[in-house]
Design a protein around this motif. Structure first.
Motif, PDB file in Angstrom:
ATOM      1  N   ARG A  95       0.075   4.694  -9.682  1.00  0.00           N
ATOM      2  CA  ARG A  95       0.837   4.769 -10.932  1.00  0.00           C
ATOM      3  C   ARG A  95       1.097   6.218 -11.342  1.00  0.00           C
ATOM      4  N   MET A  96       0.117   7.087 -11.159  1.00  0.00           N
ATOM      5  CA  MET A  96       0.305   8.498 -11.493  1.00  0.00           C
ATOM      6  C   MET A  96       1.365   9.124 -10.602  1.00  0.00           C
ATOM      7  N   ALA A  97       1.353   8.784  -9.316  1.00  0.00           N
ATOM      8  CA  ALA A  97       2.372   9.320  -8.420  1.00  0.00           C
ATOM      9  C   ALA A  97       3.762   8.818  -8.806  1.00  0.00           C
ATOM     10  N   GLN A  98       3.842   7.565  -9.249  1.00  0.00           N
ATOM     11  CA  GLN A  98       5.135   7.029  -9.676  1.00  0.00           C
ATOM     12  C   GLN A  98       5.629   7.718 -10.947  1.00  0.00           C
ATOM     13  N   VAL A 108      11.955   9.418  -2.889  1.00  0.00           N
ATOM     14  CA  VAL A 108      11.045   9.188  -1.753  1.00  0.00           C
ATOM     15  C   VAL A 108       9.605   9.074  -2.236  1.00  0.00           C
ATOM     16  N   LEU A 109       9.224   9.900  -3.189  1.00  0.00           N
ATOM     17  CA  LEU A 109       7.864   9.827  -3.724  1.00  0.00           C
ATOM     18  C   LEU A 109       7.612   8.490  -4.411  1.00  0.00           C
ATOM     19  N   TYR A 110       8.598   7.996  -5.129  1.00  0.00           N
ATOM     20  CA  TYR A 110       8.424   6.708  -5.820  1.00  0.00           C
ATOM     21  C   TYR A 110       8.323   5.569  -4.816  1.00  0.00           C
ATOM     22  N   LEU A 111       9.168   5.587  -3.793  1.00  0.00           N
ATOM     23  CA  LEU A 111       9.104   4.529  -2.776  1.00  0.00           C
ATOM     24  C   LEU A 111       7.797   4.596  -1.994  1.00  0.00           C
ATOM     25  N   GLY A 112       7.309   5.800  -1.724  1.00  0.00           N
ATOM     26  CA  GLY A 112       6.051   5.926  -1.002  1.00  0.00           C
ATOM     27  C   GLY A 112       4.846   5.522  -1.807  1.00  0.00           C
ATOM     28  N   MET A 145       0.838  -1.198   0.000  1.00  0.00           N
ATOM     29  CA  MET A 145       0.000   0.000   0.000  1.00  0.00           C
ATOM     30  C   MET A 145       0.870   1.246   0.000  1.00  0.00           C
ATOM     31  N   ALA A 146       0.348   2.334  -0.569  1.00  0.00           N
ATOM     32  CA  ALA A 146       1.084   3.586  -0.635  1.00  0.00           C
ATOM     33  C   ALA A 146       1.212   4.203   0.758  1.00  0.00           C
ATOM     34  N   ASN A 147       2.339   4.819   1.013  1.00  0.00           N
ATOM     35  CA  ASN A 147       2.608   5.464   2.289  1.00  0.00           C
ATOM     36  C   ASN A 147       2.394   6.965   2.119  1.00  0.00           C
ATOM     37  N   THR A 148       1.381   7.492   2.792  1.00  0.00           N
ATOM     38  CA  THR A 148       1.031   8.905   2.633  1.00  0.00           C
ATOM     39  C   THR A 148       2.150   9.823   3.113  1.00  0.00           C
ATOM     40  N   SER A 149       2.800   9.478   4.214  1.00  0.00           N
ATOM     41  CA  SER A 149       3.858  10.330   4.758  1.00  0.00           C
ATOM     42  C   SER A 149       5.024  10.435   3.787  1.00  0.00           C
ATOM     43  N   GLN A 164       4.903   9.925   0.566  1.00  0.00           N
ATOM     44  CA  GLN A 164       4.438  10.654  -0.611  1.00  0.00           C
ATOM     45  C   GLN A 164       4.487  12.162  -0.379  1.00  0.00           C
ATOM     46  N   MET A 165       3.980  12.606   0.754  1.00  0.00           N
ATOM     47  CA  MET A 165       3.963  14.036   1.049  1.00  0.00           C
ATOM     48  C   MET A 165       5.387  14.582   1.182  1.00  0.00           C
ATOM     49  N   MET A 166       6.260  13.821   1.844  1.00  0.00           N
ATOM     50  CA  MET A 166       7.638  14.273   2.003  1.00  0.00           C
ATOM     51  C   MET A 166       8.326  14.399   0.649  1.00  0.00           C
ATOM     52  N   GLY A 167       8.162  13.390  -0.202  1.00  0.00           N
ATOM     53  CA  GLY A 167       8.775  13.445  -1.524  1.00  0.00           C
ATOM     54  C   GLY A 167       8.238  14.586  -2.366  1.00  0.00           C
ATOM     55  N   LEU A 168       6.931  14.845  -2.295  1.00  0.00           N
ATOM     56  CA  LEU A 168       6.339  15.924  -3.074  1.00  0.00           C
ATOM     57  C   LEU A 168       6.832  17.283  -2.590  1.00  0.00           C
ATOM     58  N   VAL A 169       6.941  17.457  -1.278  1.00  0.00           N
ATOM     59  CA  VAL A 169       7.424  18.729  -0.736  1.00  0.00           C
ATOM     60  C   VAL A 169       8.870  18.978  -1.160  1.00  0.00           C
ATOM     61  N   LEU A 170       9.704  17.938  -1.097  1.00  0.00           N
ATOM     62  CA  LEU A 170      11.095  18.090  -1.519  1.00  0.00           C
ATOM     63  C   LEU A 170      11.189  18.400  -3.016  1.00  0.00           C
ATOM     64  N   GLY A 171      10.359  17.730  -3.812  1.00  0.00           N
ATOM     65  CA  GLY A 171      10.371  17.986  -5.247  1.00  0.00           C
ATOM     66  C   GLY A 171       9.931  19.403  -5.586  1.00  0.00           C
TER      67      GLY A 171
END
Length: 217
Positions: free
Chosen positions: A116-119, A180-184, A1-5, A7-14
């Motif tokens: 898939r879109m997040a990846q 981080v976003l891809y792993l999440g 399952m996707a990890n929200t934390s 995902q958010m961390m990776g998006l903020v860094l990006g």
């Protein structure tokens, strides 16, 4: 399952890398004048960037945009194109990543599609980091090569500007954010496991084992 934390961390860094990348790309402090030799003029400092050049003299800063882009060297034109391409990839990655976040409801309950879109957004951030790294590393190489080249006149030698150091940080932000976003967003498929209890039923025993054989006398 996707990890929200994650995902958010990776998006903020990006997004942080994207924002600082715009500032670094527009900054005129990629190369600064280096005074080596007999002539030393401390009151004037010449700074060069991808889009403009600035002259600082006695506390006053005067900047001028390049008159012609075609008149620039091939190195500067290549750095321009790669930086713009990197920032454009980040522009595409942000809406894809936001739509693919587990905490958003853009696509309803289509969790697999959102992941898939997040990846895809994460991969775009990784590509943006690579395309941003190339002009920064190439400019560093050219500045150091010309500085130690005895055939280059002293007034034409340059030193590394502050924008190049910030360019390394921008690349790191995009790279770490995309990873981080891809792993999440990774959702490995769960193996098929038999379920027992209320949700499932066990296989009934065979008739031969459950019923004893009748013996007739």
């Amino acid at each position: 399952m996707a990890n929200t934390s994650l995902q958010m961390m990776g998006l903020v860094l990006g997004i942080a890398g994207w924002g600082f990348g715009i500032l670094v790309c527009a900054a005129p402090w990629w190369r600064v004048s280096a005074f080596v030799g007999d002539e030393l003029v401390v009151s004037q400092v010449l700074s060069e960037g991808l889009w403009m050049t600035c002259l600082s003299e006695r506390g006053r800063l005067q900047c001028k945009v390049y008159d012609s882009g075609l008149a620039l060297t091939a190195s500067v034109q290549m750095c321009r194109g790669l930086c713009v391409l990197s920032l454009f990839l980040c522009l595409l990655a942000v809406p894809l990543s936001v739509t693919g976040l587990k905490c958003t409801r853009c696509l309803g309950d289509a969790h697999e599609t959102k992941a898939r879109m997040a990846q895809v957004g994460a991969v775009l951030f990784l590509l943006a980091a690579f395309f941003y790294l190339v002009p920064v590393a190439w400019t560093v190489y050219v500045v150091i090569r010309d500085f130690y080249d005895p055939s280059v006149a002293a007034p034409l030698k340059r030193e590394l500007g502050s924008a190049l150091y910030l360019g390394w940080a921008v690349t790191a932000l995009m790279l770490v954010g995309g990873a981080v976003l891809y792993l999440g967003s990774a959702s490995p498929g769960a193996p098929a496991i038999p379920v027992f209890g209320r949700g499932g039923k066990a296989n009934p025993p065979s008739t031969a084992e459950s019923k004893p054989e009748k013996v007739f006398v």
